[in-house]
Write a protein that holds these residues in place. Structure first.
Motif, PDB file in Angstrom:
ATOM      1  N   LEU A 102     -10.715  36.177  66.859  1.00 19.57           N
ATOM      2  CA  LEU A 102     -11.910  36.933  66.471  1.00 19.57           C
ATOM      3  C   LEU A 102     -12.840  37.040  67.669  1.00 19.57           C
ATOM      4  O   LEU A 102     -12.766  36.256  68.608  1.00 19.57           O
ATOM      5  N   VAL A 103     -13.708  38.033  67.609  1.00 17.39           N
ATOM      6  CA  VAL A 103     -14.662  38.315  68.683  1.00 17.39           C
ATOM      7  C   VAL A 103     -16.054  38.331  68.076  1.00 17.39           C
ATOM      8  O   VAL A 103     -16.291  39.050  67.109  1.00 17.39           O
ATOM      9  N   GLU A 104     -16.957  37.525  68.624  1.00 11.91           N
ATOM     10  CA  GLU A 104     -18.335  37.483  68.126  1.00 11.91           C
ATOM     11  C   GLU A 104     -19.290  37.904  69.237  1.00 11.91           C
ATOM     12  O   GLU A 104     -19.290  37.299  70.307  1.00 11.91           O
ATOM     13  N   GLY A 116     -22.576  40.444  60.911  1.00 11.78           N
ATOM     14  CA  GLY A 116     -21.597  41.323  60.272  1.00 11.78           C
ATOM     15  C   GLY A 116     -20.188  40.825  60.464  1.00 11.78           C
ATOM     16  O   GLY A 116     -19.701  40.753  61.581  1.00 11.78           O
ATOM     17  N   GLN A 117     -19.528  40.477  59.360  1.00 15.50           N
ATOM     18  CA  GLN A 117     -18.173  39.944  59.431  1.00 15.50           C
ATOM     19  C   GLN A 117     -17.189  40.976  59.959  1.00 15.50           C
ATOM     20  O   GLN A 117     -16.257  40.646  60.674  1.00 15.50           O
ATOM     21  N   ASN A 118     -17.388  42.249  59.621  1.00 15.73           N
ATOM     22  CA  ASN A 118     -16.479  43.288  60.095  1.00 15.73           C
ATOM     23  C   ASN A 118     -16.557  43.469  61.612  1.00 15.73           C
ATOM     24  O   ASN A 118     -15.605  43.942  62.223  1.00 15.73           O
ATOM     25  N   ASP A 174     -20.455  52.309  59.867  1.00 16.79           N
ATOM     26  CA  ASP A 174     -21.741  51.603  59.850  1.00 16.79           C
ATOM     27  C   ASP A 174     -21.516  50.196  60.388  1.00 16.79           C
ATOM     28  O   ASP A 174     -20.848  49.384  59.750  1.00 16.79           O
ATOM     29  N   SER A 175     -22.096  49.915  61.563  1.00 20.60           N
ATOM     30  CA  SER A 175     -21.823  48.647  62.213  1.00 20.60           C
ATOM     31  C   SER A 175     -22.984  48.269  63.126  1.00 20.60           C
ATOM     32  O   SER A 175     -23.498  49.109  63.876  1.00 20.60           O
ATOM     33  N   GLY A 176     -23.390  46.997  63.087  1.00 20.47           N
ATOM     34  CA  GLY A 176     -24.418  46.515  64.011  1.00 20.47           C
ATOM     35  C   GLY A 176     -23.957  46.593  65.449  1.00 20.47           C
ATOM     36  O   GLY A 176     -24.721  46.922  66.355  1.00 20.47           O
TER      37      GLY A 176
END
Length: 147
Positions: free
Chosen positions: A13-15, A21-23, A72-74
């Motif tokens: 995963l990449v944070e 936002g989990q997506n 729709d994404s942060g």
């Protein structure tokens, strides 16, 4: 003595720290996790058999992330602000390689990353594929945590 099996490369995963936002942590590909030390070649006076090589500085390629297009994404808002409005807001990014219990085996901590490119895959009426967005991020350096 138990056998060692290398970790799989598909469980990660990449944070982007500071963007929720989990997506926004789900990507299909991550590239650009490498470092290279540039060198300077110096011809030593009187020595014609070889050149001396001296280390200069570390060079990091840009991080390339791919995922299915999110409308729709942060993360998308952060990228649009950087690319369209030139509002550069560097953020730290963690890339985590996970084990079978979803715990990090390795974590790459990328310092002061910001978007430099955004693109989507070609649209084709003859193809039965999802739209893939590609994000490219500059970063200053990274460190690696094991375990």
């Amino acid at each position: 003595m138990p056998l060692y099996y290398p970790p799989v490369g598909f469980h990660f995963l990449v944070e982007v720290l500071g963007l929720g936002g989990q997506n926004d942590t789900r990507f299909t590909e991550v590239g650009g996790l490498s470092v290279e030390v540039s060198t300077e070649e110096v011809a030593e006076g009187g020595q014609n058999q070889f050149l001396q090589k001296y280390p200069q500085r570390a060079k990091y390629p840009e991080l390339v992330l791919k995922r299915g297009l999110l409308v729709d994404s942060g993360l998308g808002d952060w990228i649009r602000a950087a690319v369209e409005d030139l509002q550069i807001d560097p953020k730290d990014v963690d890339v985590k390689l996970l084990n079978e219990e979803h715990q990090p085996l390795l974590t790459w901590h990328l310092r002061k990353a910001y978007p430099t490119k955004w693109s989507v895959s070609d649209l084709s009426a003859t193809n039965n594929a999802v739209v893939v967005e590609t994000l490219q991020l500059f970063y200053q350096s990274f460190t690696v945590d094991r375990g």
